[in-house]
Write a protein that holds these residues in place. Structure first.
Motif, PDB file in Angstrom:
ATOM      1  N   UNK A  52      48.834  42.070  76.371  1.00 46.85           N
ATOM      2  CA  UNK A  52      49.924  41.492  77.022  1.00 46.85           C
ATOM      3  C   UNK A  52      50.013  42.410  78.423  1.00 46.85           C
ATOM      4  N   UNK A  53      50.942  41.760  79.499  1.00 44.24           N
ATOM      5  CA  UNK A  53      50.893  42.209  80.625  1.00 44.24           C
ATOM      6  C   UNK A  53      52.483  42.285  80.998  1.00 44.24           C
ATOM      7  N   UNK A  54      53.004  43.247  81.965  1.00 45.66           N
ATOM      8  CA  UNK A  54      54.097  43.358  82.389  1.00 45.66           C
ATOM      9  C   UNK A  54      54.029  43.314  84.262  1.00 45.66           C
ATOM     10  N   UNK A 171      64.091  43.771  68.978  1.00 41.65           N
ATOM     11  CA  UNK A 171      63.070  42.791  69.630  1.00 41.65           C
ATOM     12  C   UNK A 171      61.662  43.390  69.397  1.00 41.65           C
ATOM     13  N   UNK A 172      60.848  42.322  68.944  1.00 47.34           N
ATOM     14  CA  UNK A 172      59.283  42.593  68.867  1.00 47.34           C
ATOM     15  C   UNK A 172      58.694  41.533  69.361  1.00 47.34           C
ATOM     16  N   UNK A 173      57.849  41.569  70.507  1.00 48.91           N
ATOM     17  CA  UNK A 173      57.367  40.343  70.920  1.00 48.91           C
ATOM     18  C   UNK A 173      56.298  39.695  70.139  1.00 48.91           C
ATOM     19  N   UNK A 174      55.408  40.659  69.159  1.00 50.14           N
ATOM     20  CA  UNK A 174      54.429  40.140  68.478  1.00 50.14           C
ATOM     21  C   UNK A 174      55.165  39.547  67.124  1.00 50.14           C
ATOM     22  N   UNK A 175      55.977  40.275  66.486  1.00 46.78           N
ATOM     23  CA  UNK A 175      56.537  39.752  65.353  1.00 46.78           C
ATOM     24  C   UNK A 175      57.212  38.664  65.614  1.00 46.78           C
ATOM     25  N   UNK A 176      58.229  38.462  66.663  1.00 45.75           N
ATOM     26  CA  UNK A 176      59.086  37.330  67.005  1.00 45.75           C
ATOM     27  C   UNK A 176      58.104  35.936  67.708  1.00 45.75           C
ATOM     28  N   UNK A 177      57.022  36.189  67.955  1.00 48.82           N
ATOM     29  CA  UNK A 177      56.316  35.166  68.725  1.00 48.82           C
ATOM     30  C   UNK A 177      56.759  35.061  70.165  1.00 48.82           C
ATOM     31  N   UNK A 178      57.332  36.045  70.920  1.00 49.11           N
ATOM     32  CA  UNK A 178      57.802  35.765  72.206  1.00 49.11           C
ATOM     33  C   UNK A 178      56.740  35.788  73.122  1.00 49.11           C
ATOM     34  N   UNK A 179      56.810  34.821  74.166  1.00 49.33           N
ATOM     35  CA  UNK A 179      55.557  34.585  74.937  1.00 49.33           C
ATOM     36  C   UNK A 179      56.102  35.267  76.420  1.00 49.33           C
ATOM     37  N   UNK A 198      59.083  41.091  83.911  1.00 48.99           N
ATOM     38  CA  UNK A 198      58.768  40.068  83.004  1.00 48.99           C
ATOM     39  C   UNK A 198      57.593  40.578  82.263  1.00 48.99           C
ATOM     40  N   UNK A 199      57.718  40.449  80.800  1.00 53.12           N
ATOM     41  CA  UNK A 199      56.445  40.785  79.981  1.00 53.12           C
ATOM     42  C   UNK A 199      55.915  39.518  79.447  1.00 53.12           C
ATOM     43  N   UNK A 200      54.421  39.684  79.294  1.00 55.75           N
ATOM     44  CA  UNK A 200      53.847  38.430  79.109  1.00 55.75           C
ATOM     45  C   UNK A 200      53.163  38.459  78.084  1.00 55.75           C
ATOM     46  N   UNK A 204      50.736  33.887  77.531  1.00 53.83           N
ATOM     47  CA  UNK A 204      51.764  33.743  78.777  1.00 53.83           C
ATOM     48  C   UNK A 204      50.641  33.936  79.940  1.00 53.83           C
ATOM     49  N   UNK A 205      50.008  35.211  79.677  1.00 48.56           N
ATOM     50  CA  UNK A 205      49.109  35.741  80.714  1.00 48.56           C
ATOM     51  C   UNK A 205      47.935  34.239  81.186  1.00 48.56           C
ATOM     52  N   UNK A 206      47.411  33.938  80.279  1.00 43.24           N
ATOM     53  CA  UNK A 206      46.526  33.005  80.484  1.00 43.24           C
ATOM     54  C   UNK A 206      47.152  31.608  80.933  1.00 43.24           C
ATOM     55  N   UNK A 207      48.513  31.361  80.514  1.00 37.57           N
ATOM     56  CA  UNK A 207      49.146  29.993  81.183  1.00 37.57           C
ATOM     57  C   UNK A 207      49.623  30.283  82.566  1.00 37.57           C
ATOM     58  N   UNK A 208      49.582  31.530  83.041  1.00 36.60           N
ATOM     59  CA  UNK A 208      50.196  31.844  84.517  1.00 36.60           C
ATOM     60  C   UNK A 208      49.211  30.879  85.571  1.00 36.60           C
TER      61      UNK A 208
END
Ligand SMILES: *Cc1c(COP(=O)(O)O)cnc(C)c1O
Length: 356
Positions: A52-54, A171-179, A198-200, A204-208
Motif C-alpha cells: 500500500x502507499x500513502x 479501522x483496519x484497511x486489510x480486514x475491512x477491505x478499504x481501498x 490519502x492511503x491507497x 488503489x495504487x494500480x487504479x490511479x
C-alpha cells in the motif's frame, strides 16, 4: 479557552514547540527520510498491506476527499454515497461538480445506516461506495464491518473518509477491505490544519490514472512517483509534517490500542457524567471521537454562547437544521477527565439556571 471541538483541537505541548520553530528546507535527504518514516508508520497504524502507499496533500480534508474522487471515478462509474449529514453531503457535491453518476442513500437525523438500506439502493452498475466512517455532523459511527461485507459481496471499490474516526475508532484497511482511506491533520492527530493524507491499497495504487485525472494539483500519480523518494511534487505543509512525525513517534510509543482506549475512556466518562442533565444523547452508534448532545428545549445555541463567554469552554455548534438542538463535545486532542468535570460542572450550572 479550552477546546472541546472536533478540529482543530487542543494541541500537545510538543506540537506547539515544533510549530514555533523555523522551518527547514525540504528538498533534502533528512526530510525525505522523515517522510518515508511517516508514510510507513501511517500505513502500519491503518492496518494496510506492505504494497500500500500513502500520499501527503497540502489541503484540508475536503481536498483529499475531492482528490480521492477525481483519481478513481469517472463518468463511467456509479458511486453509492452515504449522505447522513453535512460530510456525506460533501461527497454528493463533489460528484456533482465532476459529473460522476451517483446513487445516494440519505439518512434523516437519528436514522441508523442498515445493510437493508444499502441492498435496497444497490444496482449492478454501482462501482464504488463513498462513506464518512464517522459522520462528524451527527456523531454517527457507521458499521464498517457491515459496509465492507456489502462491498466485498458486490465487488465495490471502497473509499472511506476516516478523518474524524482515525485513532478514535477501530479501522483496519486489510480486514475491512478499504481501498482508499482519507485522513487529515486537525482531528485526532491534534495537529494544525492543512495536511491531509490519502492511503491507497495495492488495488488503489494500480487504479490511479485509470480515469484521466484532469486536475494538476490533485493528480495522485505525481504524488506516488515523488513519494518513492520521500518527496512531494509541490511544497508540502512542512511544519505540519514535522509535527506529524513527532505525533507518530508518540503514538507508536504509546501503542495505537492505548491511544484509542484513552479517547474511548474520555468519551465514556463524559457520557456517564451528563446522565442527570436535561439533555439527551442520541441512541445511534457513536464514534469515540465526540458526543452529540441533544437539547429538547432548543437552547443549544444559547448554551454554546454561554459556555464560551462565561466559562471559556468551546464546544462545537451545529449548522443548519440542527443548530438549535445539537451541540457536539469532542474527546480528541489534549483533553483529560478534569476537563470533562469542568465542562459538566458548567453545563449543570447553566442548565439549572435556565430552569428557574
Ligand atoms: C473534519 C472533516 C472533514 C474535513 O473537513 P475540512 O474542513 O475540509 O478539513 C472531512 N470529513 C469528515 C468526516 C470530517 O470530520
Amino acid at each position: 479557552m479550552k477546546l472541546f471541538t472536533v478540529g482543530p483541537v487542543e494541541m500537545y505541548q510538543e506540537t506547539l514547540n515544533i510549530s514555533g520553530r523555523q522551518l527547514p528546507y525540504f528538498r533534502t535527504n533528512e526530510f525525505s527520510q522523515m517522510m518515508l518514516y511517516s508514510e510507513k508508520t501511517l500505513l502500519e497504524l491503518a492496518g494496510a498491506s506492505d504494497d500500500s502507499r500513502a500520499v501527503f496533500l497540502t489541503a484540508s480534508g475536503t481536498g483529499a476527499m475531492e482528490a480521492s474522487i477525481v483519481n478513481f471515478l469517472s463518468q463511467e462509474d456509479n458511486a453509492l454515497i452515504i449522505d447522513g449529514g453535512s460530510f456525506g453531503h460533501r461527497f454528493v457535491e463533489i460528484c456533482q461538480r465532476h459529473h460522476i453518476p451517483k446513487t445516494v442513500v440519505t439518512l434523516n437525523f437519528g436514522e441508523v445506516l442498515t445493510r437493508e438500506a444499502l441492498e435496497d439502493a444497490y444496482t449492478a452498475d454501482i462501482t464504488a461506495l463513498l462513506v464518512n466512517l464517522h459522520e462528524t455532523s451527527t456523531g454517527q459511527l457507521y458499521d464498517i464491518k457491515m459496509i465492507s461485507d456489502f462491498c466485498r459481496k458486490h465487488d465495490i471499490f471502497l473509499i472511506v473518509d476516516a478523518i474524524s474516526a482515525f485513532l478514535a475508532d477501530p479501522i483496519n484497511m486489510q480486514e475491512d477491505g478499504i481501498d482508499v482511506l482519507i485522513l487529515s491533520s486537525q482531528k485526532a492527530f491534534a495537529l494544525p490544519p492543512g495536511l491531509s493524507t490519502v492511503l491507497l491499497s495495492a488495488r488503489a495504487v494500480n487504479g490511479v490514472g485509470r480515469p484521466n485525472c484532469e486536475m494538476l494539483y490533485f493528480d495522485l500519480s505525481t504524488y506516488l512517483k515523488n513519494g518513492e523518494r520521500g518527496q512531494t511534487p509541490f511544497t508540502p505543509a512542512v511544519g505540519v509534517l514535522l509535527a506529524l512525525h513527532n505525533r507518530l513517534q508518540e503514538i507508536k510509543k504509546t501503542g495505537l490500542e492505548n491511544v484509542r482506549k484513552g479517547i474511548r475512556d474520555l468519551a465514556l466518562d463524559f457520557r456517564s457524567r451528563v446522565d442527570n442533565l436535561p439533555i439527551s444523547i442520541p441512541n445511534y452508534p457513536l464514534s469515540n471521537a465526540m458526543t452529540p448532545i441533544y437539547f429538547p428545549m432548543r437552547n443549544a445555541k444559547r448554551v454554546y454562547d454561554t459556555l464560551r463567554k462565561e466559562f471559556g469552554l468551546n464546544v462545537t455548534p451545529n449548522g443548519g437544521i440542527l443548530s438549535d438542538v445539537l451541540l457536539r463535545v469532542g474527546h480528541i486532542g489534549n483533553l483529560s477527565v478534569e476537563d470533562n468535570i469542568c465542562l459538566v460542572a458548567a453545563l449543570t450550572e447553566l442548565l439549572g439556571r435556565n430552569n428557574k
